[in-house]
Design an enzyme around this catalytic site. Structure first.
Site, PDB file in Angstrom:
ATOM      1  N   LYS A 153       0.841  -1.191   0.000  1.00 51.68           N
ATOM      2  CA  LYS A 153       0.000   0.000   0.000  1.00 51.68           C
ATOM      3  C   LYS A 153       0.883   1.250   0.000  1.00 51.68           C
ATOM      4  O   LYS A 153       1.715   1.442   0.880  1.00 51.68           O
ATOM      5  CB  LYS A 153      -0.920   0.007   1.224  1.00 51.68           C
ATOM      6  N   LYS A 180     -13.545  -6.760  -8.335  1.00 53.79           N
ATOM      7  CA  LYS A 180     -13.980  -6.945  -6.951  1.00 53.79           C
ATOM      8  C   LYS A 180     -15.500  -7.050  -6.938  1.00 53.79           C
ATOM      9  O   LYS A 180     -16.194  -6.222  -7.532  1.00 53.79           O
ATOM     10  CB  LYS A 180     -13.552  -5.766  -6.072  1.00 53.79           C
TER      11      LYS A 180
END
Length: 328
Positions: A150, A247
């Protein structure tokens, strides 16, 4: 035959803190949908996501708006028109898949055209932090074959990129900027990723600004995440990105996710199967996309302090197909 709908919001503690460019969390809040019919229960789980204008209250309200139709026998096909793509439709769609599987005895994977589900290797997420802390976290996870890093703080991300590679010299690394980079910083940060041998960069620019990616030099492949939702969003992304992060909370369920993955591949784009931070129940339907995927990122349960009963089984980063008691 009578069908009943139950909707519940639940919270699962995160093991530590989960941090991305938009902030930190210490718990995962999900909405659970249960459809009961003929002695069988079908379940689906979703994650309301503020980035897309969702809240627990708005998602529950969307589900309640189709209660009468669902309890009257609404099909998956009818659901696609009744609710928009998003978390609410995801939970309901996955519950319908599960209910059909439980009532018919035919596994959801078979219905989806997957003859045999096999274990898949998932990426494991390293939260956004200072370079030293991220190097230490990467070192602790360095035995895992794929790490998702991240990022999204441009001033320090070049140092983070180098630090993570030092911590995990042999792992396949994926950079996820969560829309946090600027166009000005992009060339240097892409070069830093290339120098560190990263395999992929996810969503470097805000979705509203990613047209700037068209035609740029890309030493590392680019994957659309926040820019990619369902098939309606796909055409614009051709030429901007090399892969699409599919997703279920964005597509509005497994039904559209399967169609999106097929459409992306037909346009020469790779498939990345991703997830929100949620339990094994949310990951289980996404496992049906793994055979199509170049990368699988279904590590949500690994980041939680506790999971659901009949949870997915992980051997390190190898995630096994769900038990029928969990889903499908």
């Amino acid at each position: 035959m009578y069908r009943s709908l139950t909707v519940a919001a639940e919270a699962f503690p995160i093991a530590g803190r989960f941090t991305i460019s938009r902030g930190s969390r210490t718990e995962a809040v999900v909405v659970l949908v249960t459809l009961s019919e003929g002695g069988a229960n079908g379940r689906g789980e979703c994650v309301p996501y503020a980035r897309y204008g969702e809240s627990v209250e708005s998602v529950v309200a969307q589900i309640e708006s189709v209660r009468a139709a669902l309890e009257g026998g609404m099909s998956r096909e009818a659901l696609q028109d009744a609710l928009p793509a998003g978390a609410a439709r995801n939970a309901v769609d996955c519950a319908l898949w599960d209910l059909d599987a439980k009532r018919s005895g035919v596994p959801a994977a078979v219905t989806a055209g997957v003859d045999r589900l096999r274990p898949a290797t998932t990426a494991y997420t390293i939260s956004l932090d200072g370079p030293e802390a991220m190097e230490e976290a990467a070192a602790k996870a360095s035995a895992r074959p794929i790490l998702k890093i991240k990022l999204g703080a441009p001033d320090g991300d070049a140092a983070r990129i180098a630090a993570v590679r030092r911590g995990a010299p042999d792992a396949t690394l994926i950079a996820d900027a969560n829309e946090g980079w600027s166009l000005e910083a992009l060339p240097a940060l892409m070069a830093a990723c290339a120098d560190a041998g990263f395999a992929l960069v996810e969503q470097p620019l805000h979705a509203s600004k990613d047209e700037a990616l068209r035609g740029i030099d890309r030493p590392v492949p680019l994957c659309a995440d926040e820019s990619a939702h369902d098939r309606a969003s796909l055409e614009r992304l051709v030429g901007l990105y090399d892969l699409v992060n599919v997703k279920l909370d964005k597509t509005g369920g497994l039904t559209e996710a399967l169609a999106l993955a097929e459409a992306a591949q037909a346009r020469g784009m790779g498939v990345f199967v991703g997830c929100m931070l949620a339990t094994s129940l949310a990951m289980a339907p996404a496992m049906l996309l793994a055979p199509r995927a170049r990368f699988v990122d279904l590590d949500g349960p690994l980041l939680l302090a506790r999971d659901r009963e009949h949870a997915l089984r992980f051997d390190g980063s190898l995630v096994h197909p769900p038990e029928r008691a969990l889903w499908g």
